[in-house]
Design a protein around this motif. Structure first.
Motif, mmCIF file in Angstrom:
data_model
loop_
_atom_site.group_PDB
_atom_site.id
_atom_site.type_symbol
_atom_site.label_atom_id
_atom_site.label_comp_id
_atom_site.label_asym_id
_atom_site.label_seq_id
_atom_site.Cartn_x
_atom_site.Cartn_y
_atom_site.Cartn_z
ATOM 1 N N ILE A 101 -8.102 -1.856 -1.547
ATOM 2 C CA ILE A 101 -8.176 -1.253 -0.302
ATOM 3 C C ILE A 101 -9.840 -0.918 -0.504
ATOM 4 O O ILE A 101 -10.569 -0.976 -1.166
ATOM 5 C CB ILE A 101 -7.712 0.186 -0.078
ATOM 6 N N VAL A 102 -10.402 -0.690 0.955
ATOM 7 C CA VAL A 102 -11.887 -0.405 1.085
ATOM 8 C C VAL A 102 -12.130 1.057 1.419
ATOM 9 O O VAL A 102 -11.533 1.282 2.445
ATOM 10 C CB VAL A 102 -12.499 -1.514 2.085
ATOM 11 N N MET A 103 -13.001 1.713 0.686
ATOM 12 C CA MET A 103 -13.397 2.949 1.302
ATOM 13 C C MET A 103 -14.868 3.165 1.325
ATOM 14 O O MET A 103 -15.639 2.860 0.288
ATOM 15 C CB MET A 103 -12.755 4.023 0.277
ATOM 16 N N LEU A 125 -6.630 -10.576 3.355
ATOM 17 C CA LEU A 125 -5.922 -9.262 4.174
ATOM 18 C C LEU A 125 -4.449 -9.202 4.452
ATOM 19 O O LEU A 125 -4.164 -10.259 4.821
ATOM 20 C CB LEU A 125 -6.840 -9.134 5.271
ATOM 21 N N ILE A 126 -4.066 -8.034 4.425
ATOM 22 C CA ILE A 126 -2.588 -7.937 4.723
ATOM 23 C C ILE A 126 -2.624 -7.336 6.213
ATOM 24 O O ILE A 126 -2.894 -6.595 6.567
ATOM 25 C CB ILE A 126 -2.141 -7.033 3.906
ATOM 26 N N PRO A 174 -6.753 -3.318 4.041
ATOM 27 C CA PRO A 174 -5.887 -3.654 3.056
ATOM 28 C C PRO A 174 -5.479 -4.940 2.542
ATOM 29 O O PRO A 174 -5.594 -5.752 3.481
ATOM 30 C CB PRO A 174 -4.466 -3.092 3.505
ATOM 31 N N GLN A 175 -5.557 -5.285 1.224
ATOM 32 C CA GLN A 175 -5.970 -6.703 0.930
ATOM 33 C C GLN A 175 -4.991 -6.964 -0.403
ATOM 34 O O GLN A 175 -4.788 -6.149 -1.204
ATOM 35 C CB GLN A 175 -7.125 -7.184 0.873
ATOM 36 N N LEU A 176 -4.640 -8.338 -0.691
ATOM 37 C CA LEU A 176 -3.836 -8.538 -1.839
ATOM 38 C C LEU A 176 -4.940 -8.758 -2.899
ATOM 39 O O LEU A 176 -6.120 -9.062 -2.886
ATOM 40 C CB LEU A 176 -3.135 -9.924 -1.659
ATOM 41 N N ASP A 177 -4.359 -8.425 -4.164
ATOM 42 C CA ASP A 177 -5.288 -8.532 -5.619
ATOM 43 C C ASP A 177 -4.897 -9.893 -6.032
ATOM 44 O O ASP A 177 -3.863 -10.216 -6.541
ATOM 45 C CB ASP A 177 -4.898 -7.468 -6.415
ATOM 46 N N ILE A 187 0.948 -1.009 -0.138
ATOM 47 C CA ILE A 187 -0.077 0.024 -0.063
ATOM 48 C C ILE A 187 0.746 1.118 -0.207
ATOM 49 O O ILE A 187 1.670 1.480 1.092
ATOM 50 C CB ILE A 187 -1.061 0.180 1.198
ATOM 51 N N GLU A 188 0.918 2.074 -1.013
ATOM 52 C CA GLU A 188 1.797 3.141 -1.179
ATOM 53 C C GLU A 188 1.110 4.427 -0.671
ATOM 54 O O GLU A 188 0.020 4.836 -1.160
ATOM 55 C CB GLU A 188 2.240 3.416 -2.456
#
Length: 305
Positions: free
Chosen positions: A205-207, A276-277, A257-260, A180-181
């Motif tokens: 990501i989730v927003m 999930l990371i 935050p999660q892997l694609d 995640i940058e």
């Protein structure tokens, strides 16, 4: 003739009234008097303790709000790159091509003087230890001109890669770690260009309850032109959330935050179908524009809070 009742001599011989009897003090009356009185006599020893208690409570609350200096780990020591390792595209882990990352006058400096052409040699300086729950603080500034051959989008562009993959797992020609940058951008002299945006190499990501698959999402920050120092913070809480701040103001919030699973670099990091990371590395980018950091520090956060 003087009346007997007014005779001075007889008055002198008159027996004196007995003095009133002294009653023992009534503790209830004393308590009532103290309550009714606007003033209270307090022993000096207790007066001394009052300011000490106030000072203690003030210090405790300040520590809770800001964290004591002892809690902060200086990831960058201001002297050398101890505790950090370099991974540049096309180079083996640990090869600091062209002395890209170095310390100049106490500042962590990313520069490209030894490059002929940038040639997409994107690089990252990784802190050796991964983290999960933490508060990261840094101060940065963009300097000089972009390296020859750098892409247009990379002008005054760098970033912190959070929850990143282990650099030892990156392929030789991999340009960015799965992460995640927290994207750092500088103004171009006119117009708006926010900083502390979020980009997602190999991640989502989730927003607002929605899964965001856009590669980059803008923050609500101001634009910072020139070579001024800018402070940035990241409050990372495992797989729960990440909050970014600029100059003390919150400018971005994300969750989960999660892997694609569709990204080729992320696929190899998925274990037991867990996307999930929860933790990862922290790294600083080299993307063709010189940048300096005068502080990079971290405080661990309690996962239960």
């Amino acid at each position: 003739m003087i009346s007997p009742s007014t005779n001075p001599a007889k008055q002198l011989r008159r027996p004196l009234d007995p003095p009133p009897m002294r009653q023992p003090p009534n503790p209830l009356e004393k308590e009532a008097n103290m309550t009714e009185s606007p003033f209270m006599i307090v022993p000096f020893s207790k007066l001394v303790k009052i300011p000490l208690i106030v000072l203690f409570l003030t210090g405790f609350l300040n520590e809770r709000a800001h964290g004591s200096d002892e809690e902060w780990i200086q990831l960058f020591n201001g002297k050398n790159l101890s505790g950090w390792q370099v991974k540049i595209r096309g180079e083996k882990l640990g090869n600091n091509y062209g002395n890209t990352f170095r310390v100049e006058e106490g500042l962590l400096t990313v520069g490209y003087e030894a490059y002929g052409d940038f040639n997409e040699k994107f690089g990252h300086l990784f802190y050796h230890q991964p983290f999960s729950h933490y508060h990261l603080r840094a101060e940065y500034r963009f300097i000089k001109e972009q390296s020859k051959g750098g892409p247009g989008w990379a002008i005054r562009n760098s970033g912190f890669m959070l929850h990143g993959q282990d650099p030892a797992t990156m392929s030789l020609d991999q340009d960015f770690p799965v992460s995640i940058e927290a994207q750092l951008l500088g103004g171009l002299g006119k117009g708006d260009r926010t900083t502390a945006n979020v980009c997602t190499p190999g991640t989502h990501i989730v927003m607002d309850g929605r899964l965001i698959k856009n590669h980059c999402v803008q923050s609500s920050s101001q634009t910072y032109h020139g070579e001024q120092w800018v402070s940035v913070e990241a409050i990372v809480k495992g797989s729960e959330s990440i909050e970014l701040r600029v100059e003390g103001e919150t400018v971005f919030k994300l969750k989960d935050p999660q892997l694609d699973p569709s990204d080729p670099n992320a696929k190899g990091l998925i274990k037991d179908n867990e996307l999930l990371i929860h933790s990862g590395t922290i790294s600083v980018q080299s993307e063709s524009h010189p940048i300096q950091f005068r502080k990079i520090e971290l405080k661990r956060l309690d996962p239960t809070e």
